[in-house]
Each structure stands twice: as C-alpha cells, then as structure tokens.
Design an enzyme around this catalytic site. Sequence first.
Site, PDB file in Angstrom:
ATOM      1  CB  SER A   7      -0.889  -0.005   1.247  1.00 10.94           C
ATOM      2  OG  SER A   7      -1.358   1.300   1.474  1.00 10.94           O
ATOM      3  CG  HIS A  32      -3.842  -1.655  -1.628  1.00  8.68           C
ATOM      4  ND1 HIS A  32      -4.947  -2.373  -2.022  1.00  8.68           N
ATOM      5  CD2 HIS A  32      -4.241  -0.921  -0.554  1.00  8.68           C
ATOM      6  CE1 HIS A  32      -5.968  -2.091  -1.229  1.00  8.68           C
ATOM      7  NE2 HIS A  32      -5.568  -1.198  -0.327  1.00  8.68           N
ATOM      8  CG  ASP A  34      -5.125   2.271   0.823  1.00  9.80           C
ATOM      9  OD1 ASP A  34      -6.066   1.474   0.641  1.00  9.80           O
ATOM     10  OD2 ASP A  34      -4.045   1.939   1.352  1.00  9.80           O
ATOM     11  CG  MET A  36      -8.505   6.811   2.621  1.00 10.31           C
ATOM     12  SD  MET A  36      -7.788   6.734   4.267  1.00 10.31           S
ATOM     13  CE  MET A  36      -6.841   5.217   4.154  1.00 10.31           C
ATOM     14  CG  HIS A  65      -9.292  -0.034  -0.465  1.00 10.48           C
ATOM     15  ND1 HIS A  65      -8.682  -0.248   0.757  1.00 10.48           N
ATOM     16  CD2 HIS A  65     -10.630  -0.124  -0.244  1.00 10.48           C
ATOM     17  CE1 HIS A  65      -9.611  -0.452   1.676  1.00 10.48           C
ATOM     18  NE2 HIS A  65     -10.798  -0.368   1.099  1.00 10.48           N
ATOM     19  CG  MET A  67     -11.358   2.919   2.046  1.00  7.75           C
ATOM     20  SD  MET A  67      -9.795   2.883   2.944  1.00  7.75           S
ATOM     21  CE  MET A  67      -8.676   3.102   1.583  1.00  7.75           C
ATOM     22  CG  MET A 136     -11.594  -3.231   4.832  1.00  8.36           C
ATOM     23  SD  MET A 136     -10.030  -2.728   4.088  1.00  8.36           S
ATOM     24  CE  MET A 136      -9.204  -1.899   5.455  1.00  8.36           C
ATOM     25  CG  ASP A 174      -6.197  -3.155   3.011  1.00  6.20           C
ATOM     26  OD1 ASP A 174      -5.109  -2.924   3.566  1.00  6.20           O
ATOM     27  OD2 ASP A 174      -6.855  -2.301   2.382  1.00  6.20           O
TER      28      ASP A 174
HETATM   29  C1  DX5 Z   1      -6.419   1.193   5.600  1.00  8.62           C
HETATM   30  C2  DX5 Z   1      -5.943   0.964   4.195  1.00  8.62           C
HETATM   31  C3  DX5 Z   1      -4.847  -0.035   4.113  1.00  8.62           C
HETATM   32  C4  DX5 Z   1      -3.584   0.378   4.825  1.00  8.62           C
HETATM   33  C5  DX5 Z   1      -2.769  -0.834   5.140  1.00  8.62           C
HETATM   34  O1  DX5 Z   1      -7.526   2.005   5.581  1.00  8.62           O
HETATM   35  O2  DX5 Z   1      -6.998   0.474   3.398  1.00  8.62           O
HETATM   36  O3  DX5 Z   1      -4.585  -0.404   2.767  1.00  8.62           O
HETATM   37  O4  DX5 Z   1      -2.827   1.278   4.076  1.00  8.62           O
HETATM   38  O5  DX5 Z   1      -1.710  -0.447   5.962  1.00  8.62           O
HETATM   39  P1  DX5 Z   1      -1.069  -1.420   7.047  1.00  8.62           P
HETATM   40  O6  DX5 Z   1      -0.513  -2.602   6.296  1.00  8.62           O
HETATM   41  O7  DX5 Z   1      -0.029  -0.575   7.667  1.00  8.62           O
HETATM   42  O8  DX5 Z   1      -2.168  -1.835   7.993  1.00  8.62           O
HETATM   43 ZN    ZN Z   2      -6.509  -0.426   1.416  1.00 11.46          ZN
END
Ligand code: DX5
Ligand code: ZN
Length: 220
Positions: A7, A32, A34, A36, A65, A67, A136, A174
């Site tokens: 990620s 990956h 992320d 948000m 991903h 969110m 998750m 994840d």
């Molecule tokens: C959390 C993200 C993850 C996160 C994982 O909301 O979706 O992808 O970056 O990070 P680690 O491996 O540090 O938990």
């Molecule tokens: Zn993620």
Amino acid sequence: MFEIAPSILSADFTRLAEEISAIREGGATILHFDVMDGRFVPNITIGLPVLKSVRKATEMTIDCHLMIVEPNRYAAEFVRAGADMVSVHVEADPHLQRTLTAIREAGGQAGIAINPATSLTALEEALPDADFILLMSVNPGFGGQQFIANSLSKLRRLSAMIEERGLPTRIEIDGGIDAKNIKTVVESGAEIIVAGSAVFGGGKPTEAVKELMDAATIWA
Ligand code: DX5
Ligand code: ZN
C-alpha cells in the site's frame, strides 16, 4: 499462489517512483492505492491525478481501494485513469451490482470491500458480480493499525462461501499484515496480501517485500 500488494499510503510521497521500483524489485506484483475522501473514512489521501502519474511510472497491476461515499460516481473513472482493479465498499453503495458492472464494462476487475463489523451475508447476492473481495482486517482510514483477530475466522468463512458456490472470486486481505501473520492469512485463503507499514515502515521496501514473501512460504 499469493501476491503481495504494497500500500503506497505508507510510502514516501516525495520519492514515489523510487518506492514503486523498490517494491517491484522485491517481487511485489500489485500496487495497492488507497483513496480516502474524509467522509466514508476520517482521512483524506490521494485520487485521480496521482493515479494518472503512477500509471505512467509503472507496469504493475494497480489496485484502487475506494474508501469514499457514492463510489458509483467515480469507480469507472478510476479504471479510465489507469486502475486495473477497483474495489468499492459494500457499506457505501446501495446499488453495488450496478457499480461492479460499470467497473467491468470499463475494463477493470471489480471488487467489493467489506469492513470488519459487516457480516459476510452482505456479500451473498453480489458475489457473482465481483472478481475479488477485499476483506478489511482493520477499520479503514489509516495505515499502521493492528490486525483484528476475528478477521481470521471471517476469512476462512469467506473462503468456504466462495468455494461452495464454485466461484473464481479471489480474496484480498488488507490491514495489519506483517511477517508474523502473513503465513496464517495465506493458509486461510487470502491470495492478495496488502501491506503498508510492514513494507515501507522500515525504510527498506525491497527487503521488506522479500521478507514477507519468505515468511508466507517458509516450511514450518
Ligand atoms: C487502511 C488501508 C490499508 C492500509 C494498510 O484504511 O486500506 O490499505 O494502508 O496499511 P497497514 O498494512 O499498515 O495496515
Ligand atoms: Zn486499502
């Protein structure tokens, strides 16, 4: 078989291209990404402009991903901006089947992301419309959180659910994955393993990816 999906949320954004080369060199195949929005989750991260730049910098599979609230408004746009895989949260979308279809029609692999407290029954009807499920194992919003122990039983139940239905759906996990628990999650049915802080936290992403791959496969 499993794949490591670092990620980039935990990467050094001032050196993103180098960080991406480093994980590739370590053997990671999926990146990956992320996204948000400060609404579905408390944090705000990166979006379409960064995705377009990253797409130019790598041939790796890019896994977005989302969110975000109202993911139906943006999901196909992420495919057009260069994502190979796009997941949307089941909790965020009342018209999930439509969104998954839009991702596939745009040429992407469609995924359903599911929070720790959401029951697997929420996936049942849409399962055939998804190429992968993003389970998750922390509450989304931040990197560096601790793996929620119940996720293991949930992962096994999801794996059984997919097998019973004879579907080709892949499982991605994840949150909170490290060299200590990666073997167990792989053995429990996870095929795509996201890792943020375990890859970038120590400042040696190439070695960290190799270490995770070794930890997952070591005979013990
Ligand atoms: C959390 C993200 C993850 C996160 C994982 O909301 O979706 O992808 O970056 O990070 P680690 O491996 O540090 O938990
Ligand atoms: Zn993620």
